[in-house]
Motif scaffolding. Structure first.
Motif, PDB file in Angstrom:
ATOM      1  N   LEU A  69       0.823  -1.212   0.000  1.00  0.00           N
ATOM      2  CA  LEU A  69       0.000   0.000   0.000  1.00  0.00           C
ATOM      3  C   LEU A  69       0.856   1.260   0.000  1.00  0.00           C
ATOM      4  O   LEU A  69       0.547   2.237  -0.690  1.00  0.00           O
ATOM      5  N   PHE A  70       1.936   1.260   0.783  1.00  0.00           N
ATOM      6  CA  PHE A  70       2.836   2.420   0.789  1.00  0.00           C
ATOM      7  C   PHE A  70       3.416   2.648  -0.596  1.00  0.00           C
ATOM      8  O   PHE A  70       3.612   3.790  -1.022  1.00  0.00           O
ATOM      9  N   SER A  71       3.734   1.561  -1.307  1.00  0.00           N
ATOM     10  CA  SER A  71       4.301   1.675  -2.644  1.00  0.00           C
ATOM     11  C   SER A  71       3.259   2.157  -3.655  1.00  0.00           C
ATOM     12  O   SER A  71       3.587   2.857  -4.609  1.00  0.00           O
ATOM     13  N   GLU A  72       2.004   1.775  -3.424  1.00  0.00           N
ATOM     14  CA  GLU A  72       0.934   2.173  -4.342  1.00  0.00           C
ATOM     15  C   GLU A  72       0.473   3.604  -4.099  1.00  0.00           C
ATOM     16  O   GLU A  72       0.214   4.357  -5.047  1.00  0.00           O
TER      17      GLU A  72
ATOM     18  N   ASP B 164       8.171   1.984  10.353  1.00  0.00           N
ATOM     19  CA  ASP B 164       9.561   1.655  10.689  1.00  0.00           C
ATOM     20  C   ASP B 164       9.926   0.251  10.213  1.00  0.00           C
ATOM     21  O   ASP B 164      11.014   0.023   9.677  1.00  0.00           O
ATOM     22  N   VAL B 165       9.022  -0.701  10.415  1.00  0.00           N
ATOM     23  CA  VAL B 165       9.299  -2.078  10.012  1.00  0.00           C
ATOM     24  C   VAL B 165       9.414  -2.171   8.493  1.00  0.00           C
ATOM     25  O   VAL B 165      10.324  -2.830   7.967  1.00  0.00           O
ATOM     26  N   VAL B 166       8.528  -1.510   7.782  1.00  0.00           N
ATOM     27  CA  VAL B 166       8.582  -1.528   6.316  1.00  0.00           C
ATOM     28  C   VAL B 166       9.878  -0.885   5.826  1.00  0.00           C
ATOM     29  O   VAL B 166      10.542  -1.398   4.915  1.00  0.00           O
ATOM     30  N   LEU B 167      10.249   0.229   6.446  1.00  0.00           N
ATOM     31  CA  LEU B 167      11.483   0.899   6.045  1.00  0.00           C
ATOM     32  C   LEU B 167      12.698   0.017   6.296  1.00  0.00           C
ATOM     33  O   LEU B 167      13.631  -0.026   5.488  1.00  0.00           O
ATOM     34  N   GLU B 168      12.687  -0.715   7.412  1.00  0.00           N
ATOM     35  CA  GLU B 168      13.798  -1.619   7.701  1.00  0.00           C
ATOM     36  C   GLU B 168      13.941  -2.675   6.612  1.00  0.00           C
ATOM     37  O   GLU B 168      15.060  -3.098   6.292  1.00  0.00           O
ATOM     38  N   ARG B 169      12.827  -3.101   6.021  1.00  0.00           N
ATOM     39  CA  ARG B 169      12.896  -4.071   4.928  1.00  0.00           C
ATOM     40  C   ARG B 169      13.639  -3.467   3.736  1.00  0.00           C
ATOM     41  O   ARG B 169      14.459  -4.126   3.102  1.00  0.00           O
TER      42      ARG B 169
ATOM     43  N   ASP C   3      10.364   6.155  -8.121  1.00  0.00           N
ATOM     44  CA  ASP C   3       9.610   5.326  -9.048  1.00  0.00           C
ATOM     45  C   ASP C   3       8.372   4.735  -8.412  1.00  0.00           C
ATOM     46  O   ASP C   3       7.628   3.990  -9.043  1.00  0.00           O
ATOM     47  N   ASP C   4       8.135   5.034  -7.149  1.00  0.00           N
ATOM     48  CA  ASP C   4       6.874   4.657  -6.526  1.00  0.00           C
ATOM     49  C   ASP C   4       6.614   5.642  -5.385  1.00  0.00           C
ATOM     50  O   ASP C   4       7.526   6.321  -4.918  1.00  0.00           O
ATOM     51  N   PRO C   5       5.367   5.757  -4.935  1.00  0.00           N
ATOM     52  CA  PRO C   5       5.036   6.754  -3.913  1.00  0.00           C
ATOM     53  C   PRO C   5       5.809   6.588  -2.609  1.00  0.00           C
ATOM     54  O   PRO C   5       6.067   7.580  -1.926  1.00  0.00           O
ATOM     55  N   LEU C   6       6.177   5.348  -2.237  1.00  0.00           N
ATOM     56  CA  LEU C   6       6.919   5.169  -0.987  1.00  0.00           C
ATOM     57  C   LEU C   6       8.278   5.833  -1.070  1.00  0.00           C
ATOM     58  O   LEU C   6       8.678   6.582  -0.179  1.00  0.00           O
TER      59      LEU C   6
END
Length: 218
Positions: free
Chosen positions: A31-34, A68-73, A112-115
């Motif tokens: 969702l963050f990427s979309e 934070d968890v998504v960013l760590e990925r 290249d993506d919203p995130l």
């Protein structure tokens, strides 16, 4: 089950806590990427997974913790790409090593993506700098342990505080390519050579143990 009236009633498949947590992270990242971080709510994530908002809060506390968890990925993936690059790069070629690294940064930070685009927004500056800090540290650890030592065995390079010098250099190159994405690699190479005083002369007074010559602060 009690929940918010605006939450969909769902029959959830029984999953272990680790599986459910991973499912939430994957959905949030998608969702963050979309849509971007700012335009994605906890309700959006809950709907995508098919659970209640309360369950999201149970695992992550609040949206910031989930971000934070998504960013760590993303950071982990960047560090992995650095390790792969280090295993394949030309040992001892500092200019190529650093310009290659900038290419990796450009790839991972491009809008290249919203995130990724969100990382450049002023309200997400803390997230951006945390990403860059860890990524630059990974780059410098690789360069110092391999490329710098290999170069110093063959050429003259008299610099002090090796780690700090390369940290500032890489951080500066990242900032420069972020503010001026059109800048050419030849300019970056020139900056590297000037900053590190790379003149290509053969190394003098090599150490008896075969370690790097004329590099201080290692």
């Amino acid at each position: 089950m009690t929940g918010d009236l605006n939450e969909p009633s769902t029959t959830r498949e029984s999953k272990s806590p680790d599986e459910r947590r991973e499912e939430i992270v994957v959905a949030a990242r998608a969702l963050f990427s979309e849509r971007g971080i700012g335009k994605t709510s906890i309700s959006d994530v809950a709907t995508r997974v098919g659970v209640t908002r309360g369950l999201i809060y149970h695992y992550f506390g609040d949206k910031d913790a989930l971000v934070d968890v998504v960013l760590e990925r993303y950071i982990d993936e960047f560090v992995t790409s650095i390790r792969m690059w280090d295993a394949a790069r030309e040992v001892g070629n500092i200019e190529l090593a650093l310009t290659d690294c900038i290419g990796l940064f450009r790839h991972h930070l491009q809008d290249d993506d919203p995130l990724r685009g969100d990382l450049h927004r002023i309200e997400n500056a803390a997230l951006y700098y945390r990403f860059v800090d860890r990524a630059v540290t990974a780059v410098v650890d690789c360069i110092r342990a391999t490329t710098v030592k290999a170069y110093a065995l063959r050429h003259q390079m008299e610099i002090e505080n090796v780690y700090e010098t390369f940290y500032v250099l890489v951080y500066g190159l990242v900032g420069l390519t972020r503010s001026r994405p059109e800048i050419e690699d030849r300019v970056l190479v020139g900056i590297v050579r000037q900053t590190l005083h790379l003149d290509g002369r053969p190394a003098t007074n090599p150490r008896p143990d075969g370690g790097p010559a004329k590099v201080q602060g290692d």
